[in-house]
Motif scaffolding. Structure first.
Motif, PDB file in Angstrom:
ATOM      1  N   LYS A 101      15.466  62.378 -45.855  1.00 15.45           N
ATOM      2  CA  LYS A 101      16.922  62.184 -45.974  1.00 15.45           C
ATOM      3  C   LYS A 101      17.674  63.337 -45.322  1.00 15.45           C
ATOM      4  N   GLU A 102      17.193  64.569 -45.565  1.00 18.14           N
ATOM      5  CA  GLU A 102      17.845  65.738 -44.958  1.00 18.14           C
ATOM      6  C   GLU A 102      17.742  65.672 -43.435  1.00 18.14           C
ATOM      7  N   ALA A 103      16.552  65.265 -42.938  1.00 15.65           N
ATOM      8  CA  ALA A 103      16.374  65.149 -41.483  1.00 15.65           C
ATOM      9  C   ALA A 103      17.286  64.060 -40.908  1.00 15.65           C
ATOM     10  N   ASN A 104      17.379  62.934 -41.627  1.00 17.48           N
ATOM     11  CA  ASN A 104      18.262  61.852 -41.165  1.00 17.48           C
ATOM     12  C   ASN A 104      19.719  62.287 -41.181  1.00 17.48           C
ATOM     13  N   ASP A 105      20.106  63.039 -42.226  1.00 16.62           N
ATOM     14  CA  ASP A 105      21.492  63.539 -42.293  1.00 16.62           C
ATOM     15  C   ASP A 105      21.778  64.479 -41.121  1.00 16.62           C
ATOM     16  N   ARG A 106      20.833  65.366 -40.845  1.00 19.75           N
ATOM     17  CA  ARG A 106      21.030  66.289 -39.723  1.00 19.75           C
ATOM     18  C   ARG A 106      21.095  65.534 -38.399  1.00 19.75           C
ATOM     19  N   LEU A 107      20.209  64.542 -38.263  1.00 15.42           N
ATOM     20  CA  LEU A 107      20.221  63.733 -37.041  1.00 15.42           C
ATOM     21  C   LEU A 107      21.535  62.973 -36.903  1.00 15.42           C
ATOM     22  N   GLY A 108      22.025  62.436 -38.035  1.00 19.11           N
ATOM     23  CA  GLY A 108      23.300  61.724 -38.003  1.00 19.11           C
ATOM     24  C   GLY A 108      24.447  62.633 -37.606  1.00 19.11           C
ATOM     25  N   ILE A 109      24.459  63.851 -38.169  1.00 19.86           N
ATOM     26  CA  ILE A 109      25.521  64.809 -37.840  1.00 19.86           C
ATOM     27  C   ILE A 109      25.435  65.201 -36.365  1.00 19.86           C
ATOM     28  N   ALA A 110      24.199  65.468 -35.893  1.00 22.64           N
ATOM     29  CA  ALA A 110      24.025  65.853 -34.482  1.00 22.64           C
ATOM     30  C   ALA A 110      24.454  64.722 -33.555  1.00 22.64           C
ATOM     31  N   THR A 111      24.065  63.491 -33.902  1.00 17.17           N
ATOM     32  CA  THR A 111      24.448  62.343 -33.079  1.00 17.17           C
ATOM     33  C   THR A 111      25.954  62.150 -33.089  1.00 17.17           C
ATOM     34  N   LYS A 112      26.555  62.312 -34.276  1.00 15.85           N
ATOM     35  CA  LYS A 112      28.005  62.142 -34.381  1.00 15.85           C
ATOM     36  C   LYS A 112      28.741  63.200 -33.574  1.00 15.85           C
ATOM     37  N   GLU A 113      28.255  64.444 -33.647  1.00 13.65           N
ATOM     38  CA  GLU A 113      28.895  65.510 -32.874  1.00 13.65           C
ATOM     39  C   GLU A 113      28.710  65.284 -31.373  1.00 13.65           C
ATOM     40  N   LYS A 114      27.540  64.757 -30.997  1.00 14.44           N
ATOM     41  CA  LYS A 114      27.274  64.514 -29.569  1.00 14.44           C
ATOM     42  C   LYS A 114      28.176  63.404 -29.038  1.00 14.44           C
ATOM     43  N   ASP A 115      28.381  62.374 -29.826  1.00 13.84           N
ATOM     44  CA  ASP A 115      29.155  61.215 -29.380  1.00 13.84           C
ATOM     45  C   ASP A 115      30.622  61.283 -29.811  1.00 13.84           C
ATOM     46  N   SER A 116      31.117  62.472 -30.143  1.00 12.77           N
ATOM     47  CA  SER A 116      32.483  62.585 -30.655  1.00 12.77           C
ATOM     48  C   SER A 116      33.264  63.642 -29.881  1.00 12.77           C
ATOM     49  N   PHE A 117      34.594  63.564 -30.056  1.00 12.60           N
ATOM     50  CA  PHE A 117      35.514  64.549 -29.487  1.00 12.60           C
ATOM     51  C   PHE A 117      36.320  65.170 -30.619  1.00 12.60           C
ATOM     52  N   ASN A 118      36.638  66.446 -30.431  1.00 14.15           N
ATOM     53  CA  ASN A 118      37.503  67.113 -31.399  1.00 14.15           C
ATOM     54  C   ASN A 118      38.932  66.994 -30.887  1.00 14.15           C
ATOM     55  N   PHE A 119      39.720  66.146 -31.537  1.00 13.98           N
ATOM     56  CA  PHE A 119      41.082  65.857 -31.080  1.00 13.98           C
ATOM     57  C   PHE A 119      42.054  66.164 -32.207  1.00 13.98           C
ATOM     58  N   LEU A 120      42.879  67.202 -31.993  1.00 14.48           N
ATOM     59  CA  LEU A 120      43.868  67.628 -32.991  1.00 14.48           C
ATOM     60  C   LEU A 120      43.215  67.921 -34.334  1.00 14.48           C
ATOM     61  N   GLY A 121      42.052  68.558 -34.300  1.00 14.60           N
ATOM     62  CA  GLY A 121      41.362  68.915 -35.536  1.00 14.60           C
ATOM     63  C   GLY A 121      40.584  67.780 -36.160  1.00 14.60           C
ATOM     64  N   MET A 122      40.596  66.604 -35.536  1.00 14.82           N
ATOM     65  CA  MET A 122      39.857  65.458 -36.060  1.00 14.82           C
ATOM     66  C   MET A 122      38.673  65.174 -35.148  1.00 14.82           C
ATOM     67  N   LEU A 123      37.534  64.812 -35.775  1.00 13.44           N
ATOM     68  CA  LEU A 123      36.341  64.468 -35.015  1.00 13.44           C
ATOM     69  C   LEU A 123      36.336  62.961 -34.781  1.00 13.44           C
TER      70      LEU A 123
END
Length: 201
Positions: A101-123
């Motif tokens: 679960k911890e590995a999946n959470d980290r993978l999810g966070i990494a994937t989300k950060e990779k596929d996201s933009f920081n716009f006006l403080g929002m991801l």
């Protein structure tokens, strides 16, 4: 609980078969060897029959009781051992699940950060960001189109109003000129009438 019961039953069957196989291999079929079933069979077979009853030696009954208790104790020890193993396996599975679960959470966070933009403080994800940008562009185009339409309509109304005002101004000037001429004509006629009445006096 179901897994524990299944394990218990399998253990009993396995232990019974093991004891039976050992007894068959050693050839010992008395009260000192074999499984509980074979020991009871031996006691029944070797006991005397009296008027439809079996007369069993007291020492044999005590021996069977002791053997049965020993078998039950062995089964209980085996069950405790199996329960310990099951608990250890359960703890290991829980640990592995937590790690997964911890590995999946980290993978999810990494994937989300990779596929996201920081716009006006929002991801924001790329799809949301793209949708938002195109929505803003569409709104700006529509707003520009509405403003151009309103400007043209306002300009057209202004031109028509100026034309109408010019026509009304011309009509007013013409009416004022006519009213002035009429007033002058009436004033002359009134003057003539006054002079005429003066001559009569």
């Amino acid at each position: 609980m179901k897994n524990l019961i299944s394990t218990f039953l399998v253990s009993i069957i396995f232990l019974g078969q093991t004891v039976s196989m050992e007894a068959q291999e050693s050839g010992n079929t008395g009260l000192e060897g074999g499984n509980i079933g074979s020991q009871f069979d031996y006691a029944i077979r070797k006991s005397n029959t009296y008027e439809g009853f079996k007369v069993v030696k007291t020492t044999w009954l005590y021996k069977l009781k002791g053997n049965a208790l020993d078998s039950v104790k062995a089964l209980r020890d085996n069950i405790v051992s199996l329960e310990t193993k099951v608990q250890d396996q359960q703890n290991e599975m829980n640990t592995l699940k937590a790690d997964l679960k911890e590995a999946n959470d980290r993978l999810g966070i990494a994937t989300k950060e990779k596929d996201s933009f920081n716009f006006l403080g929002m991801l924001l994800t790329k799809s949301v960001y793209s949708t938002m940008v195109w929505t803003i562009i569409f709104i700006l185009i529509v707003t520009l189109g509405i403003m151009v339409f309103l400007f043209k309509r306002s300009n057209t109304i202004t031109i028509k109003t100026k034309e109408t005002l010019g026509e009304k101004q011309e009509e007013f000037d013409a009416h004022r000129k006519w009213a002035l001429e009429r007033e002058q004509t009436l004033a002359r006629e009134l003057n003539k009438l006054k002079q005429k009445y003066k001559g009569l006096d």
